[in-house]
Design a protein around this motif. Structure first.
Motif, PDB file in Angstrom:
ATOM      1  N   ARG A  55      41.910 -62.982  28.160  1.00 29.77           N
ATOM      2  CA  ARG A  55      40.981 -61.930  28.048  1.00 29.77           C
ATOM      3  C   ARG A  55      39.325 -62.967  28.841  1.00 29.77           C
ATOM      4  N   GLN A  56      39.681 -64.516  28.331  1.00 33.48           N
ATOM      5  CA  GLN A  56      37.835 -65.434  28.537  1.00 33.48           C
ATOM      6  C   GLN A  56      37.888 -65.622  29.780  1.00 33.48           C
ATOM      7  N   GLY A  57      39.004 -65.615  30.823  1.00 33.05           N
ATOM      8  CA  GLY A  57      38.786 -65.264  32.168  1.00 33.05           C
ATOM      9  C   GLY A  57      38.707 -66.652  32.552  1.00 33.05           C
ATOM     10  N   GLY A  58      38.072 -66.802  33.986  1.00 32.03           N
ATOM     11  CA  GLY A  58      37.519 -68.167  34.273  1.00 32.03           C
ATOM     12  C   GLY A  58      38.714 -68.503  35.493  1.00 32.03           C
ATOM     13  N   TYR A  59      39.551 -68.127  35.604  1.00 37.13           N
ATOM     14  CA  TYR A  59      40.957 -68.253  36.985  1.00 37.13           C
ATOM     15  C   TYR A  59      40.302 -67.267  37.333  1.00 37.13           C
ATOM     16  N   GLU A  60      41.108 -67.900  39.150  1.00 35.03           N
ATOM     17  CA  GLU A  60      42.045 -66.697  40.183  1.00 35.03           C
ATOM     18  C   GLU A  60      43.087 -66.548  40.298  1.00 35.03           C
ATOM     19  N   GLU A 107      37.828 -72.867  39.531  1.00 33.14           N
ATOM     20  CA  GLU A 107      36.883 -73.525  40.323  1.00 33.14           C
ATOM     21  C   GLU A 107      37.227 -73.798  41.646  1.00 33.14           C
ATOM     22  N   GLY A 108      38.043 -73.064  42.072  1.00 31.12           N
ATOM     23  CA  GLY A 108      39.099 -73.395  43.785  1.00 31.12           C
ATOM     24  C   GLY A 108      39.981 -74.446  43.440  1.00 31.12           C
ATOM     25  N   ARG A 132      46.436 -76.992  33.935  1.00 29.97           N
ATOM     26  CA  ARG A 132      45.263 -77.655  33.311  1.00 29.97           C
ATOM     27  C   ARG A 132      46.383 -76.146  31.858  1.00 29.97           C
ATOM     28  N   LYS A 133      45.655 -76.103  30.608  1.00 24.46           N
ATOM     29  CA  LYS A 133      46.041 -75.967  29.445  1.00 24.46           C
ATOM     30  C   LYS A 133      46.482 -74.028  29.909  1.00 24.46           C
ATOM     31  N   ASP A 134      47.192 -73.871  30.076  1.00 19.74           N
ATOM     32  CA  ASP A 134      48.013 -72.130  29.784  1.00 19.74           C
ATOM     33  C   ASP A 134      47.784 -71.735  31.170  1.00 19.74           C
ATOM     34  N   THR A 135      47.646 -72.043  32.489  1.00 22.13           N
ATOM     35  CA  THR A 135      48.190 -72.191  33.653  1.00 22.13           C
ATOM     36  C   THR A 135      49.503 -71.579  34.009  1.00 22.13           C
TER      37      THR A 135
END
Length: 210
Positions: A55-60, A107-108, A132-135
């Protein structure tokens, strides 16, 4: 025995997969486990913490953008079964459309991903990684949604680990696996076809089928 893309696809079609003892060992051996780990399509277990991250997003999320980088991310550990020969042949499979990656960027930068082989309606998950956590969990959630949307009926994890079991994977017998594999090979599924969902759509789908 020379490892070729054709040999690899034949091996997967009969339930066998390759590994090397280490990245420095040039030899490849074949495995046909008596008990096999699989992810039931639509059987992903969504934890509250992962739902919050989604829900927080911030990833692609992307597919097949950088297959070799995902492969290298999976091999970037103290011990790995991905030697140069295996790496080269899976890149060959990717070029001919039978191996795929699903990537998570922050962030790319590539921060997680999963890759595997597709054949008919079967997807053979090879490895995943996380920087990175949970990726890696995000990658797996998107992967299983993609398999469901594309018409896949089998997702092979090779072995069942406690981590995979906590996410919904189960263990079946070799005989059961081969029955499911034979049925899956008769199905025409296209890994690249589905549109990647936004996080809210993904969450809704997981919640509906959990």
């Amino acid at each position: 025995m020379t490892l070729t893309p054709e040999l690899l696809l034949h091996a997967y079609s009969v339930g066998v997969f390759p590994m090397a003892e280490s990245r420095d060992d040039p030899d490849v051996f074949w495995l046909d486990p008596k008990r096999r780990g699989v992810f039931p399509i639509g059987g992903f277990h969504l934890s509250r913490s992962l739902a919050k991250t989604l829900r927080q997003g911030g990833y692609e999320v992307a597919i097949n953008r950088n297959f070799s980088a995902v492969l290298d991310g999976c091999a970037d550990r103290t011990e790995t079964w991905i030697n140069p020969e295996i790496r080269a042949r899976y890149i060959d499979l990717h070029k001919q459309g039978n191996a795929h990656s699903l990537e998570v960027y922050h962030e790319g930068a590539l921060t997680g991903g999963v890759y595997g082989v597709s054949l008919g309606g079967a997807f053979f998950g090879e490895s995943m990684f996380s920087r990175r956590k949970d990726t890696s969990k995000i990658a797996l959630a998107y992967l299983l949604d993609r398999l469901a949307q594309a018409g896949f009926v089998l997702c092979d994890t090779q072995f069942l680990t406690p981590h995979l079991a906590s996410l919904g994977a189960v263990e079946i017998t070799r005989a059961s696996y081969r029955r499911q594999l034979r049925a899956a090979l008769d199905i025409d599924a296209d890994f690249a076809a589905p549109v990647l969902p936004d996080p809210q759509t993904l969450l809704q789908r997981i919640t509906q089928i959990s």
